[in-house]
Design an enzyme around this catalytic site. Structure first.
Site, PDB file in Angstrom:
ATOM      1  N   ARG A   1       0.831  -1.209   0.000  1.00 10.01           N
ATOM      2  CA  ARG A   1       0.000   0.000   0.000  1.00 10.01           C
ATOM      3  C   ARG A   1       0.866   1.261   0.000  1.00 10.01           C
ATOM      4  O   ARG A   1       0.412   2.314  -0.417  1.00 10.01           O
ATOM      5  CB  ARG A   1      -0.888   0.021   1.254  1.00 10.01           C
ATOM      6  N   ARG A  30       9.970   6.136  -2.589  1.00  9.27           N
ATOM      7  CA  ARG A  30      10.336   7.092  -3.640  1.00  9.27           C
ATOM      8  C   ARG A  30      11.799   7.497  -3.536  1.00  9.27           C
ATOM      9  O   ARG A  30      12.315   7.666  -2.434  1.00  9.27           O
ATOM     10  CB  ARG A  30       9.472   8.353  -3.536  1.00  9.27           C
ATOM     11  N   ARG A  43      -8.979  -6.814  13.138  1.00  9.56           N
ATOM     12  CA  ARG A  43      -8.388  -5.947  14.148  1.00  9.56           C
ATOM     13  C   ARG A  43      -9.352  -4.797  14.383  1.00  9.56           C
ATOM     14  O   ARG A  43     -10.031  -4.325  13.469  1.00  9.56           O
ATOM     15  CB  ARG A  43      -7.046  -5.390  13.661  1.00  9.56           C
ATOM     16  N   ARG A  98      -0.181   5.388  16.083  1.00 11.42           N
ATOM     17  CA  ARG A  98      -0.064   6.733  15.503  1.00 11.42           C
ATOM     18  C   ARG A  98      -0.901   7.717  16.289  1.00 11.42           C
ATOM     19  O   ARG A  98      -1.796   7.317  17.044  1.00 11.42           O
ATOM     20  CB  ARG A  98      -0.453   6.747  14.026  1.00 11.42           C
ATOM     21  N   GLU A 112      -3.890   6.166  18.775  1.00 12.26           N
ATOM     22  CA  GLU A 112      -4.565   4.999  18.189  1.00 12.26           C
ATOM     23  C   GLU A 112      -3.894   3.693  18.620  1.00 12.26           C
ATOM     24  O   GLU A 112      -2.691   3.517  18.441  1.00 12.26           O
ATOM     25  CB  GLU A 112      -4.499   5.155  16.665  1.00 12.26           C
ATOM     26  N   TYR A 154      -9.408  -5.540   2.435  1.00 11.66           N
ATOM     27  CA  TYR A 154      -8.847  -4.286   2.963  1.00 11.66           C
ATOM     28  C   TYR A 154      -9.045  -3.200   1.893  1.00 11.66           C
ATOM     29  O   TYR A 154      -8.136  -2.884   1.141  1.00 11.66           O
ATOM     30  CB  TYR A 154      -7.358  -4.546   3.248  1.00 11.66           C
ATOM     31  N   ASP A 159     -10.123   0.581   0.333  1.00 11.47           N
ATOM     32  CA  ASP A 159     -10.182   2.021   0.605  1.00 11.47           C
ATOM     33  C   ASP A 159     -11.541   2.565   0.176  1.00 11.47           C
ATOM     34  O   ASP A 159     -12.287   1.918  -0.550  1.00 11.47           O
ATOM     35  CB  ASP A 159      -9.052   2.731  -0.145  1.00 11.47           C
TER      36      ASP A 159
END
Ligand code: UDP
Length: 365
Positions: free
Chosen positions: A169, A173, A245, A275, A296, A344, A346
């Site tokens: 995901r 770069r 989860r 996070r 979280e 999973y 989006d």
């Protein structure tokens, strides 16, 4: 014709709207006391728009999906940038040229960094798991600094047990572009996601029932049903429970600016949370004197918890296969969305698939 739609997240709401527009009366059943599923947002008393079920940033390469959803509320271009605290230092994520140069104390150019990472690569052989993929793509240092601990906390499983697709995901770069996503369209709804859902579901042919659980037996009187709840829940968990989860959030309100960015990942294993999200940074066009943060925590999803992430380890895959076979035997029900298909997904994919599913259905009626 009577059609039931179970769940008022993006999958259910988009199908409801599409059918209603085509002249079909639909009843939407939602167990919670609000619409929007895990995309639900609300204004905190200090003014900030809070993503109640954790950060949701809209991004897509699908212009059709963006044009569609933009009819129901204004989206403002928004480039998501994430930072990570690892080993007592702050880095730029996803891994980009700045991250590499920060970690190794170098001044690599793009081609030098690429050659350097190639030299660090640990051959993965036949392995297809997340750890092998991470060590092969990034080498041990970057993999261990950013992915090993975070992934273990997030998934409660060893990275060697998880599929590489979870890590895929995230881009890597070799330039200084630190945008979290690579999609050409990235945006935030100006007023949060909830008003988008209010608009989607505001149609005379849509009858919304909040606080209403419905099961397979309850759907018997309908000509067709769309089920975006957990696929195993539809079958009364008769074959066993698919594992998820879930997340817990610790909210804090502070004056001014708390952490200087929208999302700070904590990648060390000994920090118990994954996070911290500071919601004011998702609406840079608004100003609030106070700031709301969510810390979280990820854990296994119990029977009464809200499922977030399908675990999809091997044993879940086998069980899913059996549920999918059972689902095939239910021609009067269409299963969709993250929970209904145990994938999973989006937001943009859910919207796109819901549009397709609705169009398919309407062709047949
Ligand atoms: N990940 C990680 N370290 C990070 C960020 C992500 O190890 O700092 C891994 C982790 O396994 C996570 C996956 O990459 O589940 C996908 O991250 P993403 O930010 O897309 O997760 P989401 O926002 O959907 O929770």
């Amino acid at each position: 014709m009577a059609v039931a739609i179970v769940g008022a997240g993006f999958s259910g709401a988009v199908v409801a709207r599409e059918l209603a527009e085509a002249g079909v009366n639909v009843e939407v059943f939602e167990t919670r006391d609000h619409i929007g599923g895990n995309c639900f947002t609300e204004r905190h008393e200090c003014g900030t728009i809070v993503h109640v079920y954790g950060p949701h940033i809209f991004h897509t390469a699908d212009q059709r999906v963006f044009d569609y959803i933009s009819q129901f509320g204004e989206f403002v271009p928004f480039e998501h940038r994430v930072h990570a605290t690892a080993g007592g230092r702050v880095y730029s994520l996803p891994i980009n040229l700045l991250t590499v140069n920060q970690v190794f104390g170098t001044t690599f150019t793009p081609s030098e960094a690429e050659a350097f990472l190639a030299s660090q690569s640990v051959p993965k052989g036949e392995r297809t798991d997340l750890e092998a993929h991470g060590r092969s793509m990034l080498g041990d240092v970057l993999y261990e600094l950013f992915f090993d601990g975070y992934t273990t906390k997030q998934w409660g499983s060893a990275p060697s047990e998880l599929p590489a697709s979870v890590l895929q995901r995230l881009p890597v770069r070799f330039n200084y572009d630190s945008s979290y996503f690579s999609h050409p369209i990235q945006a935030m709804p100006r007023l949060g996601y909830t008003p988008i859902f209010e608009q989607l579901l505001d149609h005379p042919r849509i009858d919304l029932h909040l606080n209403t659980a419905i099961d397979a037996a309850g759907l018997a009187g309908f000509d067709h049903a769309f089920w975006s709840g957990p696929v195993d829940a539809y079958f009364g968990y008769s074959l066993g429970r698919l594992r998820y989860r879930t997340l817990d959030f610790e909210e804090e309100v502070h004056d001014g600016d708390y952490q200087g960015c929208s999302v700070m990942n904590q990648t060390d294993l000994d920090v118990p949370f994954t996070r911290v999200t500071e919601f004011n940074y998702f609406t840079p066009w608004e100003h609030h004197d106070r700031t709301v943060i969510y810390r979280e925590f990820s854990r296994d999803c119990g029977e009464n918890d809200i499922p977030y992430y399908p675990l999809r380890l091997n044993e879940d895959g086998e069980l899913l296969g059996r549920y999918l076979e059972a689902a095939d035997q239910e021609p009067g029900v269409t299963f969709l969305g993250r929970l209904g298909t145990y994938r999973y997904l989006d937001m943009d994919v859910c919207i796109g698939e819901a549009l397709d599913v609705a169009a398919e259905f309407l062709k047949k009626v």
